[in-house]
Design an enzyme around this catalytic site. Structure first.
Site, PDB file in Angstrom:
ATOM      1  N   HIS A   1       0.854  -1.025   0.126  1.00  0.00           N
ATOM      2  CA  HIS A   1       0.173   0.043   0.079  1.00  0.00           C
ATOM      3  C   HIS A   1       0.805   1.160   0.079  1.00  0.00           C
ATOM      4  O   HIS A   1       2.202   1.256   0.804  1.00  0.00           O
ATOM      5  CB  HIS A   1      -0.801   0.088   1.269  1.00  0.00           C
ATOM      6  CG  HIS A   1      -1.792  -1.044   1.561  1.00  0.00           C
ATOM      7  ND1 HIS A   1      -1.346  -2.152   2.069  1.00  0.00           N
ATOM      8  CD2 HIS A   1      -2.947  -1.057   1.315  1.00  0.00           C
ATOM      9  CE1 HIS A   1      -2.345  -2.998   2.453  1.00  0.00           C
ATOM     10  NE2 HIS A   1      -3.666  -2.340   1.901  1.00  0.00           N
TER      11      HIS A   1
ATOM     12  N   ASP B   1       2.287   1.889   3.436  1.00  0.00           N
ATOM     13  CA  ASP B   1       3.364   0.877   3.879  1.00  0.00           C
ATOM     14  C   ASP B   1       4.670   1.620   3.934  1.00  0.00           C
ATOM     15  O   ASP B   1       5.561   1.242   4.528  1.00  0.00           O
ATOM     16  CB  ASP B   1       3.098  -0.288   3.051  1.00  0.00           C
ATOM     17  CG  ASP B   1       1.930  -1.049   3.316  1.00  0.00           C
ATOM     18  OD1 ASP B   1       1.083  -0.602   4.169  1.00  0.00           O
ATOM     19  OD2 ASP B   1       1.471  -1.939   2.408  1.00  0.00           O
TER      20      ASP B   1
HETATM   21  C1  XLS Z   1      -7.608  -6.751   4.641  1.00  0.00           C
HETATM   22  C2  XLS Z   1      -7.119  -6.910   2.899  1.00  0.00           C
HETATM   23  C3  XLS Z   1      -5.909  -5.985   2.766  1.00  0.00           C
HETATM   24  C4  XLS Z   1      -5.845  -6.116   1.421  1.00  0.00           C
HETATM   25  C5  XLS Z   1      -5.077  -5.088   0.600  1.00  0.00           C
HETATM   26  O1  XLS Z   1      -8.398  -7.628   5.005  1.00  0.00           O
HETATM   27  O2  XLS Z   1      -6.729  -8.291   2.836  1.00  0.00           O
HETATM   28  O3  XLS Z   1      -4.940  -6.424   3.245  1.00  0.00           O
HETATM   29  O4  XLS Z   1      -5.251  -7.389   0.795  1.00  0.00           O
HETATM   30  O5  XLS Z   1      -5.602  -3.802   1.200  1.00  0.00           O
END
Ligand code: XLS
Ligand code: NI
Ligand code: NI
Length: 441
Positions: free
Chosen positions: A105, A108
């Protein structure tokens, strides 16, 4: 510069099933040919930046448990330097694992600034750091995504927020993240709508919010074409958590939404094991359905807990379960731009850097073993032969005519009368077939 966060752990090598070395692969042998393709190309593993480098060990009853020198709470100095240190550690782990991909993200990789312009500049600056590393390391970008759920401004949704300024802010954030994903050679761009839903219908205009979501996604697709991004746009379904009800509930629901907006040929799905469980499905079901509808894209591979009703995001280690998952991936024709992203976190008590290594090595191995099992099931042919036989009736002329529109309800009724059709039930042989599957796990 090596930070040596992982001490002297050397790159993990394949040593074969007899090895007892915890820092070796026993099944994951990237160059081994399976069903005509290298194992690495079948699996396309990716490390998730958020869990592995941003996860703190927090839970609803206690704070951080992990010691990570780049965390804002632990780093003295410029947060951008902390982000650079985090990138160093990320590539240290990628090298140890020999992992072909990673996912992130925007939030991140780089800290949020005082304004969106500053946040976007931060993301761009760290993306350049990542780009430089990618030139000298083998790990590529599977997908990027914008975090449209952590900051309080998104508490009532991003694209589906009642406030149009939040919609606009989210659009600007996604534009920047798509630009960066494209420039880093990302193979997909993901949208997961954690806050795109509602807490209570009492304050929610559902149709308005769905229209907003449709317009937002249409603009994302238009922008993809405008900048010439060749990757796939993926929606990641999840039924609830953090919101009580999320609009991208499951694969079937997302497909209906895509069709309603004419986007079913533009967008595919990123299916997650734990999300499938929360929606009351199995992950195999979600893969098979996505494949049947022509929208299978990628997988967030993790393991949900069957007792906890939330997204525990554990590393997937259960070989018999994974065998069924990999069988559906093979049946779906495998991945094109997609892959297996470890959207999984080590447990709160797994404090040591080496725990991150064990988690990935163990799951890569379990999945590799499952791939071999699934390939053996396909090569054996017994299961497929049974299914083939089960549907064999549909190959005859009168049956085909019913499917391809060459007959009508009243003509069929006349034929049933004339031929005195009286179908006799046949065993589905479930236990026999389950016994057959157990020969391969
Ligand atoms: C949350 C999601 C998230 C997505 C990416 O439950 O799995 O981690 O994969 O935003
Ligand atoms: Ni996910
Ligand atoms: Ni998830």
């Amino acid at each position: 510069m090596s930070t040596r966060f992982f001490g002297d752990i050397a790159p993990i090598r394949y040593e074969g099933p007899e090895s007892t070395n915890p820092f070796a692969f026993r099944w994951y042998d990237p160059d081994r040919t399976v069903l005509g393709k290298r194992m690495e190309e079948h699996l396309r593993f990716a490390v998730a930046y958020w869990h592995s480098f941003c996860g703190t060990g927090i839970d609803p009853f206690g704070g951080d448990t992990f010691i990570r020198p780049w965390f804002e709470s632990q780093f003295k100095g410029d947060p951008m330097d902390a982000a650079r240190l985090k990138a160093d550690v990320a590539f240290e782990l990628f090298d140890i694992l020999g992992i072909p991909f990673f996912c992130f993200h925007d939030r991140d990789i780089a800290p949020e600034g005082a304004t969106l312009a500053e946040s976007n500049r931060n993301v761009r600056a760290i993306a350049e750091v990542l780009a430089a590393k990618m030139e000298t390391h083998r790990t590529k970008l599977l997908w990027g995504t914008a975090n449209l759920f952590s900051n309080r401004r998104y508490m009532a949704g991003a694209a589906t927020n009642p406030d149009p300024d939040v919609f606009a802010y989210a659009a600007a954030q996604v534009k920047n993240c798509m630009d960066v994903t494209k420039d880093l050679g990302g193979q997909n761009y993901v949208l997961w709508g954690g806050r795109e839903g509602y807490e209570t219908l009492v304050n929610t205009r559902l149709k308005q919010e769905l229209d907003q979501a449709g317009r937002f996604l249409s603009m994302v697709v238009d922008y993809k074409h405008k900048i010439g991004f060749k990757g796939t746009i993926l929606i990641e379904p999840k039924p609830q958590e953090p919101t009580k009800h999320q609009y991208d509930y499951d694969v079937g629901n997302v497909y209906g939404f895509l069709c309603a907006h004419g986007l079913e040929n533009e967008v595919r799905v990123n299916i997650e094991q734990n999300h499938a469980i929360l929606a009351g499905h199995t992950v195999e079901h979600e893969i098979a359905l996505a494949s049947a509808l022509g929208v299978f894209g990628s997988l967030d591979i993790n393991r949900g807990d069957y007792q906890s009703g939330w997204d525990t995001d554990q590393f997937a280690m259960n070989v018999p379960e994974l065998t069924l998952t990999l069988l559906e991936v093979i049946r779906a024709g495998g991945f094109t731009t997609g892959g297996l992203n470890f959207d999984a976190k080590i447990r709160r008590q797994s404090l040591d850097p080496e725990d991150l290594v064990h988690a990935h090595v163990g799951s890569m191995d379990a999945i590799a073993r499952a791939l071999l099992n699934a390939a053996a099931i396909v090569e054996d042919g017994g299961l497929d032969a049974h299914v083939e036989e089960r549907y064999a009736g549909w190959t005859n002329g009168a049956a085909r005519a019913m499917l391809n529109g060459e007959t009508t309800l009243d003509a069929i009724a006349a034929r049933v009368d004339a031929e005195e059709i009286n179908p006799q039930p046949r065993s589905g042989r479930q236990e026999y077939l389950e016994n057959m599957l157990n020969r391969f796990s």
